[in-house]
Design a protein around this motif. Structure first.
Motif: not given
Ligand SMILES: N[C@@H](CCC(=O)N[C@@H](CS)C(=O)NCC(=O)O)C(=O)O
Length: 210
Positions: A16-22, A159-164, A199-202
């Motif tokens: 979800h975070w990557l979908l938003i970030d990208l 993307a590995a940082d997002f996963m971590l 945005a993800l948190y919201v």
């Protein structure tokens, strides 16, 4: 077009975070794990393991959060969240993604569901073992980030940082958390400064570990 089946804070978070970030257009389908919405025949037809997340890619279901993270990073190469096929960093990127998915994510599953591996009678021991394993991995990652950081690949976020950071978040209720490691904490601060985090948190209605 992407459709993400998610539960707030679950392994779907990185996707979800990557979908938003990208900035990738997507639909969301929220699942209530407590109500076992991930065990209905309809959902099991998409994800036979009955786990969250599932990502529909142009209508075709895909499982495994780390694989989805790679796919999304690759869908928008100009964002630089995955090193290109000719980059010397490419191997390192895959090393970290697989390390996180194979070595750090499984003990978190053990920690969340200690009965699964250890049985009801040994759940506490299972949980303690899982926690020790998680901290052994955190310690190695912290040492790596201290020497080669601030991101897993050095100066460039991937993307590995997002996963971590998603996995670090799961330690928030442990006696010692990921934020007790200075270089992991520095990474969390960098990643939480991205507008996509807010945005993800919201979107997921999250409050803890903001
Ligand atoms: N390897 C899977 C693991 C997914 C997973 O374990 N998801 C958890 C939530 S974080 C889940 O669905 N738990 C509910 C259950 O197993 O019944 C992935 O990364 O997609």
């Amino acid at each position: 077009m992407y459709t993400l089946y998610y539960a707030p804070g679950a392994a779907s978070l990185v996707v979800h975070w990557l979908l938003i970030d990208l900035g990738l257009p997507h639909d969301l389908v929220k699942l209530d794990i407590a109500a076992r919405e991930h065990k209905t025949p309809e959902y099991l037809a998409l994800n036979p393991s009955g786990v969250v997340p599932t990502l529909l890619v142009d209508g075709k279901p895909m499982c495994e959060a780390a694989a989805m993270a790679v796919l999304l990073a690759e869908a928008k190469p100009e964002a630089g969240l995955i090193p290109s096929a000719v980059s010397p960093k490419r191997g390192e990127f895959f090393q970290w993604m697989f390390h996180l998915a194979n070595t750090l994510q499984p003990p978190f599953r053990l920690w969340w569901y200690p009965n699964e591996a250890a049985g009801e009678a040994h759940a506490d021991a299972g949980k303690a073992t899982a926690e020790a394993r998680i901290h052994a991995v955190f310690a190695n990652l912290d040492a790596h980030l201290g020497k080669n950081g601030p991101y897993l690949l050095g100066n460039s976020v991937s993307a590995a940082d997002f996963m971590l950071v998603m996995l670090m978040r799961w330690s928030r209720n442990m006696p010692k958390t990921a934020l007790d490691y200075p270089n992991l904490a520095r990474l969390a601060n960098l990643m939480k400064a991205r507008p996509s985090w807010q945005a993800l948190y919201v979107s997921e209605g999250l409050t803890e570990w903001a």
